[in-house]
Structures are given as structure tokens and as C-alpha cells.
Design an enzyme around this catalytic site. Structure first.
Site, PDB file in Angstrom:
ATOM      1  N   SER A 115       0.824  -1.211   0.000  1.00 27.81           N
ATOM      2  CA  SER A 115       0.000   0.000   0.000  1.00 27.81           C
ATOM      3  C   SER A 115       0.861   1.267   0.000  1.00 27.81           C
ATOM      4  O   SER A 115       1.968   1.285   0.546  1.00 27.81           O
ATOM      5  CB  SER A 115      -0.892   0.037   1.245  1.00 27.81           C
TER       6      SER A 115
HETATM    7  N1  SAH Z   1      -1.138  -4.879   3.874  1.00 24.64           N
HETATM    8  C1  SAH Z   1      -0.375  -4.774   2.679  1.00 24.64           C
HETATM    9  C2  SAH Z   1      -1.234  -4.558   1.469  1.00 24.64           C
HETATM   10  C3  SAH Z   1      -1.291  -5.801   0.666  1.00 24.64           C
HETATM   11  S1  SAH Z   1      -2.344  -5.736  -0.755  1.00 24.64           S
HETATM   12  C4  SAH Z   1       0.740  -3.777   2.873  1.00 24.64           C
HETATM   13  O1  SAH Z   1       1.312  -3.801   3.936  1.00 24.64           O
HETATM   14  O2  SAH Z   1       1.071  -3.027   1.981  1.00 24.64           O
HETATM   15  C5  SAH Z   1      -3.775  -6.563  -0.160  1.00 24.64           C
HETATM   16  C6  SAH Z   1      -3.619  -8.032   0.119  1.00 24.64           C
HETATM   17  O3  SAH Z   1      -4.907  -8.542   0.481  1.00 24.64           O
HETATM   18  C7  SAH Z   1      -3.142  -8.898  -1.037  1.00 24.64           C
HETATM   19  O4  SAH Z   1      -1.962  -9.544  -0.676  1.00 24.64           O
HETATM   20  C8  SAH Z   1      -4.278  -9.908  -1.241  1.00 24.64           C
HETATM   21  O5  SAH Z   1      -3.834 -11.204  -1.574  1.00 24.64           O
HETATM   22  C9  SAH Z   1      -4.923  -9.896   0.129  1.00 24.64           C
HETATM   23  N2  SAH Z   1      -6.301 -10.385   0.198  1.00 24.64           N
HETATM   24  C10 SAH Z   1      -7.334 -10.168  -0.654  1.00 24.64           C
HETATM   25  N3  SAH Z   1      -8.435 -10.819  -0.234  1.00 24.64           N
HETATM   26  C11 SAH Z   1      -8.095 -11.470   0.927  1.00 24.64           C
HETATM   27  C12 SAH Z   1      -8.782 -12.320   1.829  1.00 24.64           C
HETATM   28  N4  SAH Z   1     -10.056 -12.685   1.652  1.00 24.64           N
HETATM   29  N5  SAH Z   1      -8.107 -12.796   2.902  1.00 24.64           N
HETATM   30  C13 SAH Z   1      -6.812 -12.481   3.121  1.00 24.64           C
HETATM   31  N6  SAH Z   1      -6.097 -11.696   2.290  1.00 24.64           N
HETATM   32  C14 SAH Z   1      -6.726 -11.195   1.210  1.00 24.64           C
END
Ligand code: SAH
Length: 267
Positions: A115
Site C-alpha cells: 500500500s
Molecule cells: N497490507 C499490505 C497490502 C497488501 S495488498 C501492505 O502492507 O502493503 C492486499 C492483500 O490482500 C493482497 O496480498 C491480497 O492477496 C490480500 N487479500 C485479498 N483478499 C483477501 C482475503 N479474503 N483474505 C486475506 N487476504 C486477502
């Protein structure tokens, strides 16, 4: 020499050619500026050669990132301190390290992103403002960056990731920073939450669904706060406060663009 923390865990990888292959930092986990246009790309803080080591130079770049976050309205000192301490460049592929302190989302593989710093700061500030959450859940660990920031001042951080390769990447990144014992990472479908661990004082959903999953609203403690991007092509951050056993208050915040929240797991 800095060893590569994130050897491309997927065919092709993103690596150095990510921007050349058309990845737009405005695509995911990013704020949409009020005019509707994506936030302008800020100049790189320092050249890649200068942040090759986990040392003073990256600390200075982080200082510039913190200054920019303050100018963008982030005021929670606990969050700013935590982001000053976590080396964001060690959560991205080596070829993208020089861009780690720009205010941009960056690819982490499997079509997902780390993010944008402003998004991380905004989401954590919104759920921790004027309160001291002890048990926090993040849905969508990705590479583990936001979990690492949370672990700087939250006692109990729980995190779920549905893509196995990213779950493993988050483990590896958190272990390298000696944070793995402080973050309880699970591989699974985060839309179901962690019913065995709930209630949570705060919940952060890092991927966008059409609706905030009911299971997560139910796993929020009374008085606790949840933040999530909601919507399909048009998305907004939604801040929810649980005001009673069967009542939740909603507030719409900024327009954003996030990767999708998906049910089930991906091996
Ligand atoms: N928190 C991260 C952002 C990652 S992007 C950071 O520190 O920058 C969002 C993530 O959500 C992706 O890796 C995607 O695989 C995950 N995601 C999407 N749907 C999900 C679900 N139902 N359960 C767990 N993770 C999920």
C-alpha cells in the site's frame, strides 16, 4: 552488501523492469486525489545507490517520507514514529528499493501491491486515534509492511493473507526484521476473520470488497473501529465504529483504489 530479501517468488517477477512493463503505481492501494486524477508521482528521494544499505541514507529517506505525510495531514505521532522505524525498502523487490519512499503503491508479485505510505498511515491513524487498541487484525498481509508498522506500537497484531506465496513472503520479511514473534500471521480467507481470537479492538482490511464482510463487523469489540475500502470501480475508505452489540456507525472517508478482496485461498 544488502542481500535480496524478496527473490522473485513468481514467474517473471517484477524486479527492475516493473515500471517499464506498465505497472502504474496509481493502480492499487492508493488514494485518488479529489479531482479524480491519481496523485502525482513525487520525485525520488535519493538514488538507488544511496539506499543500498539499511543505514543512515534510508533513514533520511524515511524522514522525508514522514515529513510529506505530516504535510498531507497525518498527525498521529505513534503512527509517524512507527513508519520512521520500519524500512519499507526491505519489503519490496530490490529493483524497486529506490522508489520505496515515494508516496506510491508498488508491486509485490501475484498481482498485488504494497500500500501507498499515505494509505497505511491514514488507515492505522483512523482506527487508533484517541484510543489504545491492544488486539488488532489486518486482513490482507501482502508483504507484511503494514503489519510491521502496527507491531511497533500494538501489543497483539494478527494478520491473514489468502495467497500462499505472499503469506510466505510476509513471514520472511517479518522474520528478517525480528518481528515474526510479534505478528501472528495466518494463511487463510480473511473475510471469515479469526473467530477463535476475536473480539478485536481494531480491524484493518487492506483489500476492497463490494461490502464489508459481516463476520468482520461481528468480530469487532464494542467501541472498536474497523477501516476498509469499499466498492467496485468507485471505492471509498469506510470507517466503522461498533457502538453496541447490534449497532455500527459508518463514516465515508477518501476515494481510493485497492486490489480486490477475494474469498477463498490461493495456493
Ligand atoms: N497490507 C499490505 C497490502 C497488501 S495488498 C501492505 O502492507 O502493503 C492486499 C492483500 O490482500 C493482497 O496480498 C491480497 O492477496 C490480500 N487479500 C485479498 N483478499 C483477501 C482475503 N479474503 N483474505 C486475506 N487476504 C486477502
Amino acid at each position: 552488501m544488502r542481500k535480496p530479501l524478496n527473490p522473485a517468488p513468481f514467474p517473471g517477477g517484477y524486479g527492475r523492469s516493473a515500471s517499464r512493463r506498465g505497472f502504474s503505481a496509481a493502480n492499487s492501494n492508493t488514494r485518488i486525489s479529489p479531482s479524480g486524477a491519481a496523485a502525482p508521482r513525487l520525485p525520488e528521494a535519493v538514488p538507488v545507490s544511496m539506499i543500498a544499505n539499511l543505514g543512515l541514507n534510508s533513514e533520511r529517506s524515511r524522514g522525508m517520507m514522514i515529513q510529506r505525510l505530516r504535510e498531507q495531514g497525518i498527525a498521529d505521532e505513534r503512527v509517524l514514529d512507527a513508519m520512521q522505524r520500519v524500512p519499507r525498502h526491505s519489503f519490496v523487490d530490490e529493483g524497486l528499493a529506490s522508489r520505496a519512499y515515494e508516496d506510491a503503491a508498488l508491486p509485490i508479485g501475484h498481482g498485488q501491491t504494497i500500500s501507498q505510505p499515505w494509505v497505511v498511515a491514514r488507515m492505522i491513524s483512523a482506527v487508533t486515534e484517541n484510543r489504545d487498541p491492544v488486539r488488532v487484525l489486518e486482513v490482507g498481509a501482502g508483504c507484511g509492511y503494514q503489519a510491521a508498522v502496527l507491531a511497533q506500537f500494538i501489543k497483539e497484531v494478527h494478520c491473514i493473507e489468502r495467497i500462499r506465496g505472499l503469506y510466505e513472503l510476509a513471514r520472511q520479511n517479518l522474520r528478517a526484521l525480528r518481528l515474526i514473534s510479534r505478528v501472528r500471521l495466518s494463511y487463510g480467507d480473511g473475510t471469515l476473520g479469526l473467530p477463535g481470537v476475536a473480539p478485536f479492538d481494531a480491524i484493518i482490511i487492506s483489500a476492497a470488497g463490494i461490502k464489508i464482510p459481516q463476520a468482520l463487523l461481528e468480530q469487532l469489540a464494542v467501541g472498536g473501529r474497523l477501516i476498509a475500502p469499499e466498492g467496485a470501480s468507485v471505492q471509498r475508505l469506510i470507517l466503522v465504529e461498533r457502538t453496541g452489540s447490534a449497532s455500527w456507525q459508518r463514516e465515508e472517508l477518501e476515494a481510493v483504489r485497492f486490489v480486490p478482496l477475494k474469498a477463498g485461498i490461493q495456493s
